[in-house]
Design a protein around this motif. Structure first.
Motif, mmCIF file in Angstrom:
data_model
loop_
_atom_site.group_PDB
_atom_site.id
_atom_site.type_symbol
_atom_site.label_atom_id
_atom_site.label_comp_id
_atom_site.label_asym_id
_atom_site.label_seq_id
_atom_site.Cartn_x
_atom_site.Cartn_y
_atom_site.Cartn_z
ATOM 1 N N GLU A 136 0.902 -1.189 0.127
ATOM 2 C CA GLU A 136 -0.063 0.144 0.169
ATOM 3 C C GLU A 136 0.788 1.262 0.048
ATOM 4 O OE1 GLU A 136 -2.621 2.895 3.064
ATOM 5 O OE2 GLU A 136 -2.235 0.432 3.621
ATOM 6 N N ARG A 137 1.954 1.170 0.857
ATOM 7 C CA ARG A 137 2.791 2.393 0.851
ATOM 8 C C ARG A 137 3.571 2.984 -0.555
ATOM 9 N NH1 ARG A 137 7.473 3.029 5.671
ATOM 10 N NH2 ARG A 137 8.240 4.899 4.835
ATOM 11 N N LEU A 138 3.671 1.723 -1.107
ATOM 12 C CA LEU A 138 4.467 1.892 -2.431
ATOM 13 C C LEU A 138 3.662 2.652 -3.236
ATOM 14 C CD1 LEU A 138 6.575 1.665 -4.510
ATOM 15 C CD2 LEU A 138 6.041 -0.839 -4.561
ATOM 16 N N ILE A 139 2.337 1.910 -3.522
ATOM 17 C CA ILE A 139 1.439 2.179 -4.513
ATOM 18 C C ILE A 139 1.117 3.472 -4.274
ATOM 19 C CG2 ILE A 139 -0.950 1.646 -5.312
ATOM 20 C CD1 ILE A 139 1.386 -0.203 -6.200
ATOM 21 N N VAL A 140 0.601 4.030 -2.934
ATOM 22 C CA VAL A 140 0.150 5.467 -2.641
ATOM 23 C C VAL A 140 1.241 6.466 -2.942
ATOM 24 C CG1 VAL A 140 -0.538 6.831 -0.705
ATOM 25 C CG2 VAL A 140 -1.413 4.506 -0.828
ATOM 26 N N ALA A 141 2.451 5.994 -2.730
ATOM 27 C CA ALA A 141 3.561 6.758 -3.133
ATOM 28 C C ALA A 141 3.657 7.218 -4.710
ATOM 29 C CB ALA A 141 4.949 6.285 -2.939
ATOM 30 N N LEU A 142 3.354 6.263 -5.352
ATOM 31 C CA LEU A 142 3.323 6.421 -6.777
ATOM 32 C C LEU A 142 2.059 7.486 -7.280
ATOM 33 C CD1 LEU A 142 3.643 2.713 -8.205
ATOM 34 C CD2 LEU A 142 5.222 4.633 -8.405
ATOM 35 N N MET A 143 1.085 7.475 -6.512
ATOM 36 C CA MET A 143 0.040 8.410 -6.867
ATOM 37 C C MET A 143 0.108 10.147 -6.667
ATOM 38 S SD MET A 143 -1.977 6.250 -8.277
ATOM 39 C CE MET A 143 -2.945 7.705 -8.674
ATOM 40 N N TYR A 144 1.169 10.108 -5.654
ATOM 41 C CA TYR A 144 1.356 11.582 -5.480
ATOM 42 C C TYR A 144 2.268 12.340 -6.559
ATOM 43 C CZ TYR A 144 0.220 11.434 -0.641
ATOM 44 O OH TYR A 144 -0.416 11.478 0.765
#
Length: 365
Positions: free
Chosen positions: A122-130
């Motif tokens: 989750e942390r990685l995927i959310v980072a990609l969205m910023y």
């Protein structure tokens, strides 16, 4: 490759814009991946029913729960589909997908991903969205909030970004958190560490001129020697002033002259004259000036070396460098450590988190 030459080199990019891109099918793929294909048909049925029944009667057919959350679907979440879309699109394209997702399904994509995923993945995927600058502003904010300060994160970002990038990060920080990045750093740090961080934030090393005044470079080298090795104690402010206000090309010449005078490298002198976070900050400036790609290779290596993984460092550096110079970092990683970045990721991580990281890193050099 020194840091001021690396923005942006196409041969260094591991994540590129997808050709023939259309955000609408991608948004639909993500929607289906998170709740199965059945939800899509339920939503259409719900929309059709809205023409015939009052809203109060629609609770049972809505795919969204009473609090606005998608109801559970036996199909579960298709993590691989999420990886295939989000790690193979540029950040600009991801923003378009998020916009399409909201238009089609009335929900924020990032918040939906947070509700569906968990842990490091989750942390990685959310980072990609910023958007990039908002992501780095978030990393800086997170490094300072709560008890304790993660000085290493602040040092890494401030010492390795250009003046224009720092300006955009400061702007994003103020917009998202309603306070000044510089003032928050001053409130959260102290002493010489505070001074070097505030000095780095000004981006004064950004002069990309190839001209170097040999006389001034020699004088700076002599001043550094006089401020450290030559005296008992250390004049930290002299080190901070020269390291943070001189151009990178100038500093390279200073480091050469310094070694001739002191018979030791500037790095060795910093290690013997300073300690703790101030030592880390000064060494980071030197490393980024000499070779930015080697610096990030080192950061990635030590994020995985030994017991445990520093996932924050691993995620931040892979995400933030994937559209800049990650391919070049990979080459330096292999030269420096005799193994590929992807092989170390395979050894040190697992599951969807591992697969997403490997997709971002791309093929071995």
């Amino acid at each position: 490759m020194a840091w001021w030459k690396s923005w942006i080199e196409q041969e260094g990019v591991t994540v590129k814009s997808s050709s023939h891109f259309n955000p609408d099918p991608d948004a639909e793929t993500l929607y289906k991946a998170m709740k199965g294909i059945g939800v899509g048909s339920q939503l259409l049925s719900h929309q059709a029913a809205a023409f015939a029944f009052p809203s109060s009667a629609l609770t049972s057919v809505s795919p969204w729960g009473q609090q606005g959350h998608l109801c559970c679907n036996p199909a579960g979440t298709n993590e691989q589909a999420i990886i295939d879309v989000l790690t193979k699109r540029s950040n600009t394209q991801r923003q378009q997908i998020a916009k399409s997702f909201k238009t089609q399904f009335g929900k924020d994509l990032t918040e939906t991903l947070k509700s569906e995923l968990s842990g490091k993945f989750e942390r990685l995927i959310v980072a990609l969205m910023y958007p990039p600058y908002r992501y780095e502003a978030k990393e800086l904010h997170d490094a300072m909030k709560g008890l304790g300060t993660k000085e290493g994160v602040i040092i890494e970002i401030l010492a390795s970004r250009t003046k224009n990038q720092l300006r955009e990060i400061m702007k994003a920080y103020e917009e998202d958190y309603g306070s000044s990045l510089e003032e928050d750093i001053q409130a959260d740090t102290s002493g010489y560490l505070e001074r070097i961080l505030v000095c780095l934030l000004q981006g004064s090393r950004d002069d990309v001129s190839s001209f170097v005044d040999p006389g001034l470079a020699l004088q700076d080298a002599q001043d550094l020697y006089a401020a450290g090795e030559k005296i008992r104690g250390t004049d930290e402010m002299k080190f901070i002033t020269i390291l943070c206000t001189r151009s990178a090309t100038h500093l390279l010449r200073v480091f050469e002259e310094y070694e001739k005078i002191a018979n030791k490298s500037i790095e060795d002198s910093i290690k013997s004259e300073t300690h703790g976070s101030l030592e880390e900050a000064m060494l980071t400036v030197v490393k980024c000036t000499q070779n930015l790609h080697s610096y990030f290779a080192e950061r990635l290596y030590y994020a995985m070396k030994g017991a445990g993984t520093r996932d924050g460092t691993l995620i931040r550096n892979i995400v933030s460098r994937s559209e800049i110079d990650l391919n070049l970092i990979k080459c330096h990683f292999k030269k420096m450590y005799g193994k590929t970045l992807s092989s170390m990721i395979m050894e040190d991580t697992s599951g969807d988190y591992k697969n997403a990281l490997l997709s971002l890193v791309g093929s071995d050099p």
